[in-house]
Design a protein around this motif. Structure first.
Motif, PDB file in Angstrom:
ATOM      1  N   GLU A   1       3.331  26.819  45.180  1.00  0.00           N
ATOM      2  CA  GLU A   1       4.153  27.484  46.495  1.00  0.00           C
ATOM      3  C   GLU A   1       5.233  27.297  46.795  1.00  0.00           C
ATOM      4  O   GLU A   1       5.994  28.487  47.557  1.00  0.00           O
ATOM      5  CB  GLU A   1       3.275  27.169  47.504  1.00  0.00           C
ATOM      6  CG  GLU A   1       3.011  27.273  48.842  1.00  0.00           C
ATOM      7  CD  GLU A   1       2.000  26.638  50.281  1.00  0.00           C
ATOM      8  OE1 GLU A   1       2.064  27.104  50.590  1.00  0.00           O
ATOM      9  OE2 GLU A   1       1.203  25.178  49.270  1.00  0.00           O
TER      10      GLU A   1
ATOM     11  N   LEU B   1       7.081  31.159  48.137  1.00  0.00           N
ATOM     12  CA  LEU B   1       7.814  30.971  49.393  1.00  0.00           C
ATOM     13  C   LEU B   1       8.988  31.516  49.481  1.00  0.00           C
ATOM     14  O   LEU B   1      10.271  31.966  49.673  1.00  0.00           O
ATOM     15  CB  LEU B   1       8.146  29.724  49.974  1.00  0.00           C
ATOM     16  CG  LEU B   1       6.401  29.785  50.561  1.00  0.00           C
ATOM     17  CD1 LEU B   1       6.330  28.236  50.790  1.00  0.00           C
ATOM     18  CD2 LEU B   1       6.027  29.796  51.843  1.00  0.00           C
TER      19      LEU B   1
ATOM     20  N   LYS C   1       9.619  35.417  48.437  1.00  0.00           N
ATOM     21  CA  LYS C   1       9.796  36.359  49.433  1.00  0.00           C
ATOM     22  C   LYS C   1      11.123  35.423  50.126  1.00  0.00           C
ATOM     23  O   LYS C   1      11.798  36.971  51.321  1.00  0.00           O
ATOM     24  CB  LYS C   1       9.134  35.084  50.515  1.00  0.00           C
ATOM     25  CG  LYS C   1       8.453  36.573  51.691  1.00  0.00           C
ATOM     26  CD  LYS C   1       7.251  36.336  52.436  1.00  0.00           C
ATOM     27  CE  LYS C   1       7.640  36.965  53.921  1.00  0.00           C
ATOM     28  NZ  LYS C   1       6.302  36.357  54.990  1.00  0.00           N
ATOM     29  N   ARG C   2      11.896  34.604  50.083  1.00  0.00           N
ATOM     30  CA  ARG C   2      12.910  34.538  51.241  1.00  0.00           C
ATOM     31  C   ARG C   2      13.893  35.102  50.661  1.00  0.00           C
ATOM     32  O   ARG C   2      15.001  35.663  51.707  1.00  0.00           O
ATOM     33  CB  ARG C   2      13.008  32.596  50.799  1.00  0.00           C
ATOM     34  CG  ARG C   2      14.050  32.457  52.211  1.00  0.00           C
ATOM     35  CD  ARG C   2      14.605  30.293  52.182  1.00  0.00           C
ATOM     36  NE  ARG C   2      15.146  30.386  50.468  1.00  0.00           N
ATOM     37  CZ  ARG C   2      14.622  29.672  49.546  1.00  0.00           C
ATOM     38  NH1 ARG C   2      13.137  29.422  49.882  1.00  0.00           N
ATOM     39  NH2 ARG C   2      15.102  28.726  48.337  1.00  0.00           N
TER      40      ARG C   2
ATOM     41  N   LEU D   1      -1.563  33.110  46.871  1.00  0.00           N
ATOM     42  CA  LEU D   1      -0.650  32.250  47.634  1.00  0.00           C
ATOM     43  C   LEU D   1       0.193  33.642  48.273  1.00  0.00           C
ATOM     44  O   LEU D   1       0.793  33.660  49.157  1.00  0.00           O
ATOM     45  CB  LEU D   1       0.485  31.360  46.389  1.00  0.00           C
ATOM     46  CG  LEU D   1      -0.648  30.320  46.206  1.00  0.00           C
ATOM     47  CD1 LEU D   1       0.332  28.644  45.514  1.00  0.00           C
ATOM     48  CD2 LEU D   1      -0.465  29.527  48.037  1.00  0.00           C
ATOM     49  N   CYS D   2       0.458  34.804  47.249  1.00  0.00           N
ATOM     50  CA  CYS D   2       1.185  35.903  47.880  1.00  0.00           C
ATOM     51  C   CYS D   2       0.758  36.565  48.839  1.00  0.00           C
ATOM     52  O   CYS D   2       0.754  36.766  49.719  1.00  0.00           O
ATOM     53  CB  CYS D   2       1.591  36.540  46.722  1.00  0.00           C
ATOM     54  SG  CYS D   2       2.750  35.903  45.136  1.00  0.00           S
ATOM     55  N   LYS D   3      -0.962  36.329  48.408  1.00  0.00           N
ATOM     56  CA  LYS D   3      -1.939  36.939  49.501  1.00  0.00           C
ATOM     57  C   LYS D   3      -1.355  36.495  51.114  1.00  0.00           C
ATOM     58  O   LYS D   3      -1.017  37.156  51.875  1.00  0.00           O
ATOM     59  CB  LYS D   3      -2.710  37.596  49.309  1.00  0.00           C
ATOM     60  CG  LYS D   3      -3.763  38.290  50.305  1.00  0.00           C
ATOM     61  CD  LYS D   3      -5.437  38.108  49.669  1.00  0.00           C
ATOM     62  CE  LYS D   3      -6.362  37.958  50.622  1.00  0.00           C
ATOM     63  NZ  LYS D   3      -7.453  38.401  50.195  1.00  0.00           N
ATOM     64  N   GLN D   4      -1.624  34.730  51.143  1.00  0.00           N
ATOM     65  CA  GLN D   4      -1.238  34.058  52.368  1.00  0.00           C
ATOM     66  C   GLN D   4      -0.223  34.098  52.776  1.00  0.00           C
ATOM     67  O   GLN D   4      -0.351  34.229  54.274  1.00  0.00           O
ATOM     68  CB  GLN D   4      -1.355  32.572  51.728  1.00  0.00           C
ATOM     69  CG  GLN D   4      -1.918  31.708  52.910  1.00  0.00           C
ATOM     70  CD  GLN D   4      -1.541  30.829  52.501  1.00  0.00           C
ATOM     71  OE1 GLN D   4      -2.701  30.121  51.612  1.00  0.00           O
ATOM     72  NE2 GLN D   4      -1.145  28.739  52.865  1.00  0.00           N
ATOM     73  N   HIS D   5       0.920  34.295  51.534  1.00  0.00           N
ATOM     74  CA  HIS D   5       2.077  34.712  52.886  1.00  0.00           C
ATOM     75  C   HIS D   5       3.068  35.753  52.325  1.00  0.00           C
ATOM     76  O   HIS D   5       3.652  35.860  52.900  1.00  0.00           O
ATOM     77  CB  HIS D   5       3.153  33.408  51.717  1.00  0.00           C
ATOM     78  CG  HIS D   5       3.043  31.870  51.966  1.00  0.00           C
ATOM     79  ND1 HIS D   5       3.351  31.805  53.037  1.00  0.00           N
ATOM     80  CD2 HIS D   5       2.495  30.958  50.993  1.00  0.00           C
ATOM     81  CE1 HIS D   5       2.507  29.854  52.579  1.00  0.00           C
ATOM     82  NE2 HIS D   5       2.206  29.840  51.792  1.00  0.00           N
ATOM     83  N   GLU D   6       2.101  36.400  52.136  1.00  0.00           N
ATOM     84  CA  GLU D   6       2.907  37.874  52.398  1.00  0.00           C
ATOM     85  C   GLU D   6       3.895  38.309  51.930  1.00  0.00           C
ATOM     86  O   GLU D   6       4.916  38.901  51.708  1.00  0.00           O
ATOM     87  CB  GLU D   6       2.621  38.690  53.856  1.00  0.00           C
ATOM     88  CG  GLU D   6       1.504  38.728  54.719  1.00  0.00           C
ATOM     89  CD  GLU D   6       1.532  39.041  56.222  1.00  0.00           C
ATOM     90  OE1 GLU D   6       2.942  38.685  56.961  1.00  0.00           O
ATOM     91  OE2 GLU D   6       0.878  39.456  57.136  1.00  0.00           O
ATOM     92  N   ALA D   7       3.771  38.418  50.380  1.00  0.00           N
ATOM     93  CA  ALA D   7       4.874  38.118  49.429  1.00  0.00           C
ATOM     94  C   ALA D   7       4.597  39.276  48.401  1.00  0.00           C
ATOM     95  O   ALA D   7       3.856  38.761  47.462  1.00  0.00           O
ATOM     96  CB  ALA D   7       5.393  36.504  48.502  1.00  0.00           C
TER      97      ALA D   7
END
Length: 238
Positions: free
Chosen positions: A145, A149, A152-153, A184-190
């Motif tokens: 995770e 993150l 994505k950042r 996790l990418c789906k959850q955090h829209e990455a």
């Protein structure tokens, strides 16, 4: 989803692939790609090219009909700080795009903290655009995770590598880890990118081992970059 780009492939220059650059380009054109990328392995892999190869990439034409060629490198993460095997800015400037990944020949699997540090260190390197096969098991334990993150950042793409999921590779951790990465990418829209990691013309755009995981996780097409060449060019600054 229409595949318009495949940007992680190798030629005989990498030392353990089997086709020439011209052969790979010709095959990629048959797939009607908008972008095709060749990324030879960095020098820490035995038998691959040295810096001078990358510094001479300017001699190769970049447009083939409607297809744009990108020439870069798949560099090797070599330590727990996320350093890679080419750091000379003059060499990196010659590359169209840069991938970095963990390979058993160049990286010793560490503990959870060390592996997480290695991946995030590479992700935070502004020269690196894609992390190749982060979940193939080379790093057996890491904070996935935190890696998602960080990606994505920093607008770094995590790769769903189809080759790593090929049963002949015997990478037992790949399926569960890649599924977790997608969740996790789906959850955090990455956003993610599919990679063929083709070492032969026959594997260009071959995502057959990756596609079932997208279905398994109901992964949204909006987060897959392979049909979004303009967005990819923005990510790599071209």
């Amino acid at each position: 989803m229409q595949t318009l780009l495949d940007v992680h492939t190798h030629t005989i220059v990498s030392g353990h692939a089997f086709c020439t650059l011209n052969e790979m380009i010709a095959e990629a054109q048959k797939h009607e790609l908008t972008l095709f990328g060749v990324t030879e392995h960095g020098p820490a892999i035995p038998g691959t090219c040295t810096d001078i190869y990358f510094r001479n990439l300017h001699v190769v034409p970049r447009q083939y009909g409607n297809m744009r060629l990108l020439l870069g490198a798949e560099l090797n993460i070599i330590d727990y700080e996320g350093n890679v095997d080419i750091t000379n800015p003059n060499t990196l400037d010659c590359m169209d795009h840069v991938i970095a990944g963990l390979h058993l020949l160049c990286y010793t699997d560490g503990n959870r903290e060390q592996n997480t540090s290695a991946l995030i260190g590479a992700i935070e390197n502004p020269r690196i655009h894609i992390i190749s096969h982060p979940c193939d098991g080379t790093a057996s334990d890491f904070d996935l995770e935190a890696v998602v993150l960080a990606a994505k950042r920093t607008d770094t793409l995590l790769e769903l590598n189809s080759s790593s999921l090929n049963p002949v590779r015997h990478k037992e951790l790949a399926h569960p880890l890649f599924v977790k990465m997608l969740q996790l990418c789906k959850q955090h829209e990455a956003p993610i990118i599919l990679g063929s990691d083709a070492h032969h013309t026959s594997a260009i755009c071959d995502y057959r081992f990756a596609l079932p995981l997208l279905k398994e996780t109901a992964f949204p097409e909006t987060l897959i970059i392979n049909d979004k060449p303009k967005e990819f060019l923005q990510i790599i600054g071209k």
